[in-house]
Design a protein around this motif. Structure first.
Motif, PDB file in Angstrom:
ATOM      1  N   ALA A   7       0.855  -1.189   0.000  1.00  0.00           N
ATOM      2  CA  ALA A   7       0.000   0.000   0.000  1.00  0.00           C
ATOM      3  C   ALA A   7       0.892   1.241   0.000  1.00  0.00           C
ATOM      4  O   ALA A   7       1.310   1.710   1.038  1.00  0.00           O
ATOM      5  N   PHE A   8       1.160   1.744  -1.177  1.00  0.00           N
ATOM      6  CA  PHE A   8       2.024   2.915  -1.276  1.00  0.00           C
ATOM      7  C   PHE A   8       1.284   4.124  -1.802  1.00  0.00           C
ATOM      8  O   PHE A   8       1.866   5.174  -1.974  1.00  0.00           O
ATOM      9  N   TYR A   9      -0.003   4.012  -2.082  1.00  0.00           N
ATOM     10  CA  TYR A   9      -0.724   5.139  -2.661  1.00  0.00           C
ATOM     11  C   TYR A   9      -1.913   5.569  -1.830  1.00  0.00           C
ATOM     12  O   TYR A   9      -2.718   6.355  -2.265  1.00  0.00           O
ATOM     13  N   GLY A  10      -2.059   5.083  -0.619  1.00  0.00           N
ATOM     14  CA  GLY A  10      -3.141   5.516   0.246  1.00  0.00           C
ATOM     15  C   GLY A  10      -3.285   4.606   1.447  1.00  0.00           C
ATOM     16  O   GLY A  10      -2.666   3.549   1.518  1.00  0.00           O
ATOM     17  N   PRO A  11      -4.115   5.001   2.419  1.00  0.00           N
ATOM     18  CA  PRO A  11      -4.305   4.170   3.608  1.00  0.00           C
ATOM     19  C   PRO A  11      -5.017   2.863   3.272  1.00  0.00           C
ATOM     20  O   PRO A  11      -5.799   2.794   2.328  1.00  0.00           O
ATOM     21  N   LYS A  12      -4.735   1.850   4.077  1.00  0.00           N
ATOM     22  CA  LYS A  12      -5.243   0.511   3.800  1.00  0.00           C
ATOM     23  C   LYS A  12      -5.616  -0.174   5.109  1.00  0.00           C
ATOM     24  O   LYS A  12      -4.922  -0.034   6.108  1.00  0.00           O
ATOM     25  N   ILE A  13      -6.717  -0.906   5.096  1.00  0.00           N
ATOM     26  CA  ILE A  13      -7.129  -1.717   6.240  1.00  0.00           C
ATOM     27  C   ILE A  13      -7.141  -3.169   5.784  1.00  0.00           C
ATOM     28  O   ILE A  13      -7.795  -3.509   4.798  1.00  0.00           O
ATOM     29  N   PRO A  37      -6.654   8.195  -9.755  1.00  0.00           N
ATOM     30  CA  PRO A  37      -7.454   9.303 -10.291  1.00  0.00           C
ATOM     31  C   PRO A  37      -6.594  10.439 -10.844  1.00  0.00           C
ATOM     32  O   PRO A  37      -6.947  11.064 -11.842  1.00  0.00           O
ATOM     33  N   GLU A  38      -5.450  10.654 -10.220  1.00  0.00           N
ATOM     34  CA  GLU A  38      -4.546  11.696 -10.732  1.00  0.00           C
ATOM     35  C   GLU A  38      -3.864  11.237 -12.018  1.00  0.00           C
ATOM     36  O   GLU A  38      -3.743  12.009 -12.969  1.00  0.00           O
ATOM     37  N   ARG A  39      -3.423   9.984 -12.066  1.00  0.00           N
ATOM     38  CA  ARG A  39      -2.767   9.463 -13.276  1.00  0.00           C
ATOM     39  C   ARG A  39      -3.675   9.510 -14.492  1.00  0.00           C
ATOM     40  O   ARG A  39      -3.232   9.776 -15.599  1.00  0.00           O
ATOM     41  N   ARG A  53     -11.191  16.201  -7.787  1.00  0.00           N
ATOM     42  CA  ARG A  53     -10.567  14.904  -8.035  1.00  0.00           C
ATOM     43  C   ARG A  53     -11.225  13.852  -7.136  1.00  0.00           C
ATOM     44  O   ARG A  53     -11.315  14.036  -5.933  1.00  0.00           O
ATOM     45  N   PRO A  54     -11.690  12.744  -7.691  1.00  0.00           N
ATOM     46  CA  PRO A  54     -12.289  11.693  -6.846  1.00  0.00           C
ATOM     47  C   PRO A  54     -11.222  10.889  -6.109  1.00  0.00           C
ATOM     48  O   PRO A  54     -10.031  10.973  -6.409  1.00  0.00           O
ATOM     49  N   ILE A  55     -11.674  10.109  -5.159  1.00  0.00           N
ATOM     50  CA  ILE A  55     -10.821   9.154  -4.455  1.00  0.00           C
ATOM     51  C   ILE A  55     -11.367   7.767  -4.782  1.00  0.00           C
ATOM     52  O   ILE A  55     -12.549   7.498  -4.589  1.00  0.00           O
ATOM     53  N   MET A  56     -10.514   6.902  -5.287  1.00  0.00           N
ATOM     54  CA  MET A  56     -10.939   5.536  -5.602  1.00  0.00           C
ATOM     55  C   MET A  56     -10.825   4.673  -4.350  1.00  0.00           C
ATOM     56  O   MET A  56      -9.909   4.852  -3.549  1.00  0.00           O
ATOM     57  N   VAL A  57     -11.755   3.759  -4.203  1.00  0.00           N
ATOM     58  CA  VAL A  57     -11.727   2.818  -3.089  1.00  0.00           C
ATOM     59  C   VAL A  57     -11.655   1.415  -3.676  1.00  0.00           C
ATOM     60  O   VAL A  57     -12.517   1.011  -4.445  1.00  0.00           O
TER      61      VAL A  57
END
Length: 85
Positions: A7-13, A37-39, A53-57
């Motif tokens: 997980a290098f691009y956002g928080p993860k559970i 979303p940025e790419r 900009r959205p956030i993908m889940v």
């Protein structure tokens, strides 16, 4: 932080389970992705008519179905339950 995790691009559970041989398996995960979303230059128009900009889940309920099925029979003595024979 999960040592060796990807997980290098956002928080993860992560939810990890332990089998009868005391091995830990990642069974399900959910994580936020701010990178894709940025790419891909993804945007949406909000209520104020501004681009955001959205956030993908990303989510995986069982991690992979194969991994889930492989951890299932370990607590049972042989022969496997009827569903696996």
């Amino acid at each position: 932080m999960d040592e060796g995790g990807g997980a290098f691009y956002g928080p993860k559970i992560d939810i990890k389970i332990q089998d009868a041989l005391y091995r830990k398996w990642q069974c399900s995960t959910i994580q936020c992705d701010f990178n894709l979303p940025e790419r891909f230059d993804l945007t949406y128009v909000n209520d104020a008519n501004l681009k955001e900009r959205p956030i993908m889940v990303h989510r995986a309920i069982f991690g992979s179905l194969e991994r889930y099925e492989l951890t299932y029979p370990y607590p049972y003595p042989y022969p496997y339950p009827y569903t696996y024979t």
